[in-house]
Design a protein around this motif. Sequence first.
Motif, PDB file in Angstrom:
ATOM      1  N   SER A   1       0.836  -1.210   0.000  1.00  0.00           N
ATOM      2  CA  SER A   1       0.000   0.000   0.000  1.00  0.00           C
ATOM      3  C   SER A   1       0.868   1.256   0.000  1.00  0.00           C
ATOM      4  O   SER A   1       0.591   2.225  -0.716  1.00  0.00           O
ATOM      5  N   ASP A   2       1.926   1.237   0.811  1.00  0.00           N
ATOM      6  CA  ASP A   2       2.829   2.396   0.874  1.00  0.00           C
ATOM      7  C   ASP A   2       3.514   2.629  -0.469  1.00  0.00           C
ATOM      8  O   ASP A   2       3.666   3.778  -0.916  1.00  0.00           O
ATOM      9  N   VAL A   3       3.932   1.529  -1.115  1.00  0.00           N
ATOM     10  CA  VAL A   3       4.615   1.662  -2.405  1.00  0.00           C
ATOM     11  C   VAL A   3       3.668   2.227  -3.461  1.00  0.00           C
ATOM     12  O   VAL A   3       4.028   3.115  -4.245  1.00  0.00           O
ATOM     13  N   ILE A   4       2.434   1.713  -3.485  1.00  0.00           N
ATOM     14  CA  ILE A   4       1.454   2.206  -4.459  1.00  0.00           C
ATOM     15  C   ILE A   4       1.122   3.670  -4.201  1.00  0.00           C
ATOM     16  O   ILE A   4       1.027   4.482  -5.134  1.00  0.00           O
ATOM     17  N   GLU A   5       0.966   4.027  -2.932  1.00  0.00           N
ATOM     18  CA  GLU A   5       0.671   5.426  -2.594  1.00  0.00           C
ATOM     19  C   GLU A   5       1.815   6.337  -3.027  1.00  0.00           C
ATOM     20  O   GLU A   5       1.603   7.435  -3.537  1.00  0.00           O
ATOM     21  N   GLY A   6       3.060   5.845  -2.843  1.00  0.00           N
ATOM     22  CA  GLY A   6       4.211   6.613  -3.291  1.00  0.00           C
ATOM     23  C   GLY A   6       4.239   6.744  -4.808  1.00  0.00           C
ATOM     24  O   GLY A   6       4.596   7.798  -5.351  1.00  0.00           O
ATOM     25  N   GLY A   7       3.826   5.661  -5.497  1.00  0.00           N
ATOM     26  CA  GLY A   7       3.765   5.705  -6.962  1.00  0.00           C
ATOM     27  C   GLY A   7       2.749   6.708  -7.463  1.00  0.00           C
ATOM     28  O   GLY A   7       2.999   7.431  -8.444  1.00  0.00           O
ATOM     29  N   ILE A   8       1.605   6.780  -6.794  1.00  0.00           N
ATOM     30  CA  ILE A   8       0.593   7.771  -7.160  1.00  0.00           C
ATOM     31  C   ILE A   8       1.144   9.182  -6.976  1.00  0.00           C
ATOM     32  O   ILE A   8       0.958  10.066  -7.823  1.00  0.00           O
ATOM     33  N   GLY A   9       1.855   9.375  -5.866  1.00  0.00           N
ATOM     34  CA  GLY A   9       2.442  10.686  -5.604  1.00  0.00           C
ATOM     35  C   GLY A   9       3.451  11.088  -6.673  1.00  0.00           C
ATOM     36  O   GLY A   9       3.490  12.245  -7.105  1.00  0.00           O
ATOM     37  N   ASN A  10       4.255  10.121  -7.104  1.00  0.00           N
ATOM     38  CA  ASN A  10       5.237  10.418  -8.155  1.00  0.00           C
ATOM     39  C   ASN A  10       4.567  10.846  -9.456  1.00  0.00           C
ATOM     40  O   ASN A  10       5.113  11.641 -10.224  1.00  0.00           O
ATOM     41  N   LEU A  11       3.373  10.300  -9.693  1.00  0.00           N
ATOM     42  CA  LEU A  11       2.664  10.608 -10.935  1.00  0.00           C
ATOM     43  C   LEU A  11       1.955  11.963 -10.898  1.00  0.00           C
ATOM     44  O   LEU A  11       1.966  12.699 -11.896  1.00  0.00           O
ATOM     45  N   VAL A  12       1.332  12.292  -9.780  1.00  0.00           N
ATOM     46  CA  VAL A  12       0.415  13.435  -9.786  1.00  0.00           C
ATOM     47  C   VAL A  12       0.739  14.538  -8.783  1.00  0.00           C
ATOM     48  O   VAL A  12       0.177  15.636  -8.872  1.00  0.00           O
ATOM     49  N   ASP A  13       1.613  14.295  -7.830  1.00  0.00           N
ATOM     50  CA  ASP A  13       1.888  15.325  -6.827  1.00  0.00           C
ATOM     51  C   ASP A  13       2.716  16.464  -7.417  1.00  0.00           C
ATOM     52  O   ASP A  13       3.600  16.245  -8.255  1.00  0.00           O
ATOM     53  N   ALA A  14       2.424  17.672  -6.951  1.00  0.00           N
ATOM     54  CA  ALA A  14       3.169  18.856  -7.398  1.00  0.00           C
ATOM     55  C   ALA A  14       4.377  19.086  -6.501  1.00  0.00           C
ATOM     56  O   ALA A  14       4.341  18.788  -5.302  1.00  0.00           O
ATOM     57  N   ASP A  15       5.454  19.614  -7.093  1.00  0.00           N
ATOM     58  CA  ASP A  15       6.626  20.039  -6.328  1.00  0.00           C
ATOM     59  C   ASP A  15       6.352  21.462  -5.858  1.00  0.00           C
ATOM     60  O   ASP A  15       6.500  22.429  -6.614  1.00  0.00           O
TER      61      ASP A  15
END
Length: 285
Positions: free
Chosen positions: A234-248
């Motif tokens: 779950s943590d890895v998938i959540e991190g993957g989502i963040g890499n895709l859509v989170d803003a810097d």
Amino acid sequence: MGFSVNTNVGAMAALQSLTSTNKDLATTQSRINTGLSVSSTKDDSASYTIAQGLRGDLGGLKSVSSSLSRAKSVTDVAVAGAEQISDIVNQMKAKAYQSADNGIDTATRTALNNDFVALRDQITTIVNSSDFNGTNLLKASGGTVTALQSLQDADTTSATTWNPDSLSVANQGLDLGGSVVTIASGGNISSQSAAAAMIDTITTTQANLKTSLSTLGAASRKIDAQQTFTSKLSDVIEGGIGNLVDADLAKESARLQALQVKQQLGVQALSIANQAPQTITSLFR
């Protein structure tokens, strides 16, 4: 190009530049407000659809985690009950050994038998109390527990029906007189011969309990391991989502300041361009 009051090319260019700046500014403000660089399919269709699929998997893993937690609770209650029963059986065997001694008097044997019967009845109480959410792995009719192990379809040949990958913990049936606890509900050590026979019965029960305790312990460890893996996944998938859509946000903050300055300069440039036609009037003075 000649002077014209009908067409102000400079103003049009300044307006286009200002409009573009305002659009970029709105995008940056949206990213700062939401914390997302991709909040809609309009921003980036590929990243958005991938992220949505991963969010669906993340929701499914939460269901898996909840199912495993329920199974773990049922199993742990059964483990606690079985361990307590094992301790009681050990005490009962000690009482049986004492009662099998030909050298004790009747009063002593009666006292030992009373203790033995109290311990025997306690097994029934423990079995009936080892219940969690309607499931009791120690009671013959208490049912079994099954939990989702992962989101992977265990039946890879089926294209229409989802057959979930599950794990189950079998019912141990530790009721008195059952296949595990072989001590009859009326078992006693009221005589030397009864005590001697009870020693053999308890020895069989102890061997059976070892198997049941091993089965329950292994099931509990397996559920623990699967819970740990599910949490990490779950943590890895959540991190993957963040890499895709989170803003810097650090970059967006710097970009915001630059665009605000650019917007102010654009407004001034447009103001200057709008004043250009007024110079034509000086030609007619």
